[in-house]
Write a protein that holds these residues in place. Structure first.
Motif, short mmCIF file in Angstrom:
data_model
loop_
_atom_site.label_atom_id
_atom_site.label_comp_id
_atom_site.label_asym_id
_atom_site.label_seq_id
_atom_site.Cartn_x
_atom_site.Cartn_y
_atom_site.Cartn_z
N MET A 46 0.86 -1.19 0.00
CA MET A 46 0.00 0.00 0.00
C MET A 46 0.89 1.23 0.00
N THR A 47 0.66 2.18 -0.84
CA THR A 47 1.51 3.36 -0.97
C THR A 47 0.81 4.59 -0.46
N GLY A 48 1.62 5.64 -0.25
CA GLY A 48 1.05 6.90 0.22
C GLY A 48 0.12 7.52 -0.79
N ASP A 49 0.26 7.15 -2.09
CA ASP A 49 -0.59 7.74 -3.12
C ASP A 49 -2.07 7.46 -2.86
N LEU A 97 -5.03 11.54 13.10
CA LEU A 97 -3.95 11.94 12.21
C LEU A 97 -3.24 10.69 11.69
N GLY A 98 -3.07 10.62 10.37
CA GLY A 98 -2.34 9.49 9.79
C GLY A 98 -3.25 8.42 9.24
N LEU A 99 -2.87 7.16 9.44
CA LEU A 99 -3.62 6.04 8.86
C LEU A 99 -5.10 6.08 9.26
N PRO A 100 -5.99 5.67 8.34
CA PRO A 100 -7.41 5.60 8.68
C PRO A 100 -7.68 4.51 9.70
N PRO A 155 1.37 9.40 4.10
CA PRO A 155 2.44 10.38 3.86
C PRO A 155 2.75 11.26 5.06
N LEU A 156 1.82 11.40 5.99
CA LEU A 156 2.04 12.25 7.15
C LEU A 156 2.74 11.53 8.28
N THR A 157 2.34 10.31 8.57
CA THR A 157 2.81 9.60 9.77
C THR A 157 3.52 8.28 9.48
#
Length: 217
Positions: free
Chosen positions: A1-4, A152-155, A202-204
């Motif tokens: 899984m990528t940040g995109d 903040l970060g991953l769902p 991409p944030l965390t």
């Protein structure tokens, strides 16, 4: 899984009612503000590092925690409580960053609970596989004050139930920048977080931060 997968177009803020007294503020925190919050988290954790606390029953929590503000929430074999000193460092908890306070007050007002001045912020880090079982926030002295919870970060999948642990909780996906506010008739609702799935944000990176603001005293 990528940040995109998470770098989609900016989301428009939206207010959703969960139940009486509980509100989901979607996309309430902008990407720029979220980056500043994560930088502030790093500063807090440099003074009071994350740790996996122990419950009164002797279980190690899967979520790593720290605190900032006048009071910090802790748990160990002696029970759940707020205290002014970090038991890991023996020092006072770091001051709550001004950006934290401003966000908590703005979110509380949007949820219908102004004015709100938090004196405690619990910093939670969820790594893949971590979860938070259904529980009530009931160690605070004034139950008229709301809870403000920032993602903040991953769902993650947030669970919001009723006044009894056996009540079937609502399940809602929280994205980075979402904020949940609850108080009033929902103040003692059971809530938790389902097992965090692996991913990259991409944030965390491979984790999710949660900031939980409370008025402890």
């Amino acid at each position: 899984m990528t940040g995109d997968l998470f770098a989609a177009l900016p989301r428009e803020p939206d207010i959703e009612s969960i139940t009486e007294g509980a509100t989901l503020l979607r996309a309430f925190v902008s990407d720029e503000e979220a980056a500043a919050l994560v930088a502030a988290i790093d500063t807090v954790l440099a003074h009071s590092p994350l740790r996996n606390m122990q419950t009164p029953g002797g279980f190690r929590m899967s979520v790593a925690m720290s605190n900032c503000g006048q009071f910090g929430w802790v748990t160990d074999r002696r029970g759940y409580r707020y205290q002014t000193l970090d038991p890991l460092t023996g020092q006072h908890w770091p001051d709550m960053p001004a950006a934290f306070v401003a966000l908590a007050q703005r979110a509380a007002a949007a949820g219908g609970f102004a004015p709100f001045l938090p004196d405690a912020c619990l910093v939670n880090r969820y790594d893949p596989g971590a979860r938070m079982s259904l529980h009530q926030d009931r160690n605070e002295e004034d139950m008229q004050q709301p809870i403000v919870s920032v993602s903040l970060g991953l769902p993650a999948t947030f669970l919001f139930g009723g006044m009894e642990r056996s009540d079937k909780p609502q399940r809602m996906r929280l994205e980075s920048g979402d904020v949940v506010v609850w108080g009033g008739p929902a103040r003692l609702a059971f809530h938790g977080v389902d097992v965090l799935r692996d991913g990259e944000h991409p944030l965390t990176g491979r984790c999710r931060y949660n900031l939980t603001f409370r008025r402890a005293r």
